[in-house]
Design an enzyme around this catalytic site. Structure first.
Site, PDB file in Angstrom:
ATOM      1  N   THR B 138      42.602   1.130 -35.932  1.00 53.38           N
ATOM      2  CA  THR B 138      43.325   1.519 -34.654  1.00 53.38           C
ATOM      3  C   THR B 138      42.264   2.006 -33.492  1.00 53.38           C
ATOM      4  O   THR B 138      41.326   2.438 -33.445  1.00 53.38           O
ATOM      5  CB  THR B 138      44.151   2.803 -35.011  1.00 53.38           C
ATOM      6  OG1 THR B 138      44.779   2.508 -36.027  1.00 53.38           O
ATOM      7  CG2 THR B 138      44.745   3.323 -33.749  1.00 53.38           C
ATOM      8  N   GLY B 177      40.620   8.373 -40.230  1.00 60.17           N
ATOM      9  CA  GLY B 177      40.223   9.647 -40.973  1.00 60.17           C
ATOM     10  C   GLY B 177      38.967   9.441 -41.435  1.00 60.17           C
ATOM     11  O   GLY B 177      38.428   8.499 -41.561  1.00 60.17           O
ATOM     12  N   GLU B 421      51.030   3.180 -40.562  1.00 54.01           N
ATOM     13  CA  GLU B 421      51.162   2.126 -41.589  1.00 54.01           C
ATOM     14  C   GLU B 421      52.367   1.267 -40.817  1.00 54.01           C
ATOM     15  O   GLU B 421      53.101   0.684 -41.678  1.00 54.01           O
ATOM     16  CB  GLU B 421      51.388   2.541 -42.903  1.00 54.01           C
ATOM     17  CG  GLU B 421      50.460   3.141 -43.422  1.00 54.01           C
ATOM     18  CD  GLU B 421      48.973   2.435 -43.551  1.00 54.01           C
ATOM     19  OE1 GLU B 421      49.136   1.125 -43.368  1.00 54.01           O
ATOM     20  OE2 GLU B 421      47.965   2.943 -43.611  1.00 54.01           O
TER      21      GLU B 421
END
Lengths: 658, 658
Positions: B138, B177, B421
């Protein structure tokens, strides 16, 4: 420099943004005053909210206390007074991020419930901040049902004192703002006992902390209730009283008094108390509910024209996400609702002022209607606006989930409005009780208050719309809403009567109808909101494009309500399936129409960047730039001890470059 | 001692709680293993979440890293392996509160996208934690639409390296993350350029931090993106690359390779990639979505029987709030949904396993159906469960708003599942695309996958129900759901065709139908969920009362869906108004039935108090006691500098006792 994707949206506005702002403010002069207040507050660094999203609960509390103290100075400096025209803009300019809000409630309760002597003693002390007040009503085990409060106040004739106690844990005062750490005094609601007899709930002024060193008074246990979803700046507190003695004079005694010999005397009318709740419920709508939704719309809509994703047409640039029908269907109905409820609020304010004038003349006739409308609309508007803010948050995808977007804190704050000042379901049931009563009255040919006379009107049996354009006629959709409200109220009244007639006890019967009663109350409020919006649009001036765009929003608000709840309109065939397809077509067409003016419509709310405090929603639309700049300031970008402690040993430190 | 108001609820259970727990776990042995894992984790103080609600983002991050490191030791100690039966319970026992989850995604992506040589090099290093991996897909300006990613990787034949760059701010990697502070390596997705030609998005292994001292590598700018609504324990990060060179071997090359001379070679089938997304979407349902809803139900329902408010009958004790119909209508449908989706998840898992076996045999026929169902159900279940948690939170009134209730953090966490997701609206549109395609195929007499064969079936024109009890027949309500799905899919397909035939371009026509396409996709998933629940109940053993109570929940799930969306069923007259009144009656009756078993039904989820981490939802029901105990531990009950700094000067210190 303004992001060109945002700038282009402003060039095609169909109306004068400045004129619409003045309409929302209630006139050009109001706009001027509001902007002056905002300027003064925002140019003062003490009031800055810049670091808000990075602060701990303790830091937020301390900043709020600092702001409250500074605000006194500022008001003096600026010549603002509590009765001046600027006052109502101050809280909004601070985004409510200030301490001692309960101090005002403390003062108001003394003014309303205290004797002249009590007012003369306490109000000057409070005004000069020689004490900090709070308001202790809610208990750990008792909220809305005031009669259930368990704190006791026993009159001791010998010492002429009340002895206050928290008999068990569920009786502990819980939630009062400013009480956890700040307040020196509070108004405690307790069951009054004299000579062993209980006289019900009464208010008592109790000192809880020393004015010397702020230590807790003997018999008092108090503290902060800890972390919450929001309101970190407020020290919501708990309070436990053990044989705390206060003088007889500390029972607020405008309506009830305990004489030295223990005689209990009731005087005057308490109906005005009833009116206070109404006043609070209406007054919270603007600042606590509408402003957050307007901010959320501003953020989500500005972001939706600077965010581009996927291709709408092959070979073209990625499209602005606001050009997708699904995105329009998320954010534009929220925008329409923000305008709709702004005008509902005007309607309620007007009604309230009228009621207030009547009450001054000892005429309490308007109270039941006012109570029903303020309860129902408090519930309906908080519910819709909370859902609306959440939709705006989700509509911004991952970035909406970052605190830096401003949306999470708007959401977590507005959510509380569904619970405080009367939990929504309970309020809707109060409205429903009024509606059922009025329906019965109407059926018996008795007169009812103006807002419910429609229950008596004879209705056409079918919606007369012939094509999708007919659904842009306020008469058509207002009638439809009215029909649904009448149907739900009358059918629930019938069910209630049937149950009672079949032998079910009245209370059980009521309980078995409550899910439907809630629906009926919502339908009533929705009808009034639509009708009021349509009537407001009718009266607007036609120049500068204002009336036209407001008409579009009114249509959108009304049709969105039908589209989202088709069953209510289809149920008895008032609207046919073919007509419902027309509603859908008109509704989807409207989205594309309102989309063109979406940015000017949020610009008209006139929020400054500082008041939005959002990396996504700034006036210049430089969302990505701002997210990056703000993230860099996060304390999480400072060195963490985790590396030395855990990561380094884990990584064994054996490799330099793989 | 258990609160007697809670204890009494357990005495009247109509079924065996232990048997239902075993059913949910998939057998007695699974229950045993799960409990052993939970015991081991919860008895270890390092894994404690006791102070979670009081910690800052920095403290949460550090604790999560500490837990991740300790977990390695623990697994070794306990003999747990990644392939063992305990593994799937570990994450759940930790409530996901652990770092390095992306390290696993890093490994998975290398296993799936890397060549054998790359796997042989990197997997052992990652397994031994000689590096910490992340996954950087992303970007600040690009999420779901992968083709729009802007990071570039240019092949330099001279040095046999790829040169990675972030050409502009919107191309910055954002959200990955473990990347903000922990990771040493990451898989970067970038547009591949060779000899000036763009070959689209490819994955590259990039080292971002030194293994010596954890400093950022040359050309790398990275950090933490700052505060979020939840996931404080995760260092979601940003990454900016400036002429970062990596060896040719670092492009993951199972499917595509750049030869030393710059020749681009594509090999093998990439269809399996498609399968990965499916796998992730299905795998998140249990732990990230169902568990939070089950926890929220447990908390809200236990609290609803220990909270008493107002009187249901005059003269009696205040009533348990779960005895109010409106409270039942809030929480019980969420409980039914939790069970419904548990069985949906079983269905999806089975389908997935079947698909996986087929793919192993190089048969990719099931992929479109799997993709459509996993996308649609990911969206539908996350949406329903998020709304459900919010309803549970609100149903607990003010106490639900305290972080100590556990509900706010469940809500703010599950909310993210609607976005990550695959954003839900986009996923539903993918399902809709599949449905429209299948509907066309069916209309042309072509074969379609099993889950959509119903589109071809001939339907009765009217619902055959004659009284309210008929609506407790699964055939009746399943047919109704099926009818609605067919109607919405076929009418939207017709609208789409009409638009195209009237000259609207295909892409515009699609966009103009998307609001309705989303509705169609939801109706399809809802139908499958109801049908699957009914079929599951049919197959359950009849003893120990399990089948009977599950049947009630299935009915409740189905009728709640109709009651909440009556328009869809009334629209074309399939269900008449009289029948809809029967649905309402049956639905409200069911609430009273399920209410009796509400506590045993949440007890069956078998959450420990530590895993709930809720002052309201503990097994013993001592909610008030616990709220008070926990609040006293809050850091906001430590001395604040605000008194000395602001309050003392404000109060002038002139009065001692008023």
């Amino acid at each position: 420099s303004v992001n060109p994707d945002l700038a282009s949206e402003r060039q095609t506005a169909s109306f004068s943004v400045e004129k619409l702002t003045a309409l929302l403010d209630g006139g050009v002069e109001q706009t001027r005053i509001r902007r002056a207040v905002v300027d003064a507050i925002e140019s003062d660094p003490v009031f800055s909210r810049e670091n808000q999203y990075f602060q701990t609960q303790n830091e937020r509390y301390e900043a709020a206390v600092k702001k409250a103290v500074h605000l006194q100075k500022k008001m003096h400096e600026m010549g603002w007074t509590e009765n001046g025209p600027e006052y109502k803009y101050i809280y909004r300019a601070l985004s409510g991020d200030v301490a001692f809000l309960l101090h005002r409630v403390f003062m108001r309760s003394i003014s309303m419930l205290g004797s002249d002597k009590q007012i003369a003693k306490w109000i000057p002390l409070a005004t000069q901040h020689k004490l900090i007040g709070s308001y202790a009503q809610t208990e750990l085990g008792h909220g809305t049902y005031l009669q259930g409060l368990e704190t006791t106040a026993v009159f001791d004739t010998a010492t002429q004192e009340f002895i206050l106690n928290t008999p068990k844990i569920s009786a502990m005062k819980w939630w009062p703002g400013d009480m956890g750490r700040s307040a020196t005094h509070t108004v405690v609601f307790a069951q009054l006992y004299v000579h062993g007899k209980c006289y019900g709930i009464h208010p008592f002024i109790v000192q809880i902390r020393s004015l010397q060193d702020h230590s807790l008074c003997p018999g008092v246990t108090a503290g902060d209730i800890g972390p919450k979803m929001n309101f970190e700046h407020i020290d919501n507190g708990y309070l436990l009283l053990k044989n705390v003695r206060i003088p007889r004079e500390n029972m607020l005694s405008k309506f009830c008094e305990v004489r030295p010999d223990g005689t209990y005397v009731r005087q005057g009318s308490q109906k005005i108390n009833y009116f206070t709740m109404t006043s609070v419920r209406i007054s919270l709508i603007a600042d606590e509910v509408l402003t957050p939704l307007m901010k959320a719309c501003t953020i989500a809509i500005r972001y939706s024209v600077v965010r581009r994703q996927s291709k709408l047409k092959p070979g073209e640039q990625e499209a602005k996400i606001l050009d997708y029908q699904t995105q329009q269907e998320k954010v534009l109905p929220q925008l329409a609702a923000a305008y709709a409820f702004h005008f509902t609020n005007d309607y309620l304010q007007e009604l309230f002022n009228r009621g207030y004038r009547e009450i001054q003349r000892k005429n309490f006739d308007m109270l039941p209607e006012l109570h029903a409308l303020s309860s129902g609309f408090k519930a309906m508007i908080t519910q819709h606006c909370t859902a609306g803010v959440e939709i705006c948050l989700r509509a911004c995808g991952g970035h909406g989930y970052s605190l830096l977007s401003g949306l999470p804190s708007l959401y977590t704050k507005i959510l509380a409005s569904c619970i405080y000042e009367g939990e929504n379901t309970i309020l809707l049931l109060q409205t429903a009780r009024f509606l059922i009563k009025c329906f019965m009255a109407v059926s018996a040919g008795q007169p009812v208050p103006p807002s419910v006379t429609y229950l008596a009107a004879v209705k056409p049996r079918k919606c007369p719309a012939k094509n999708k354009l007919d659904f842009l006629s306020p008469d058509i959709y207002t009638e439809a809403y009215q029909h649904v409200a009448v149907r739900l109220i009358s059918s629930t009244a019938a069910k209630l009567q049937d149950l009672i007639q079949s032998g079910v006890k009245k209370h059980d019967a009521w309980n078995q109808c409550t899910v439907q009663l809630v629906q009926a109350a919502k339908a009533h409020c929705h009808y009034i909101a639509v009708k009021n919006f349509a009537e407001t649009v009718e009266k607007l001036e036609t120049k500068a494009g204002i009336q036209k765009i407001m008409k579009h929003l009114c249509d959108l608000f009304a049709l969105h309500g039908i589209f989202s709840n088709t069953g209510a309109f289809l149920h008895d065939g008032y609207t046919s399936a073919a007509q419902m397809d027309m509603v859908t077509a008109s509704y989807l067409d409207l989205l594309a129409v309102v989309r063109k003016d979406a940015v000017p419509l949020v610009d008209a709310f006139d929020f400054t960047d500082k008041s939005l405090n959002s990396a996504l929603g700034s006036y210049d639309g430089q969302a990505y730039q701002r997210l990056y700049e703000w993230a860099q300031k996060s304390p999480t970008n400072q060195m963490s001890p985790a590396y030395e402690r855990y990561l380094k040993p884990l990584l064994h430190n054996t490799l330099s470059k793989l």
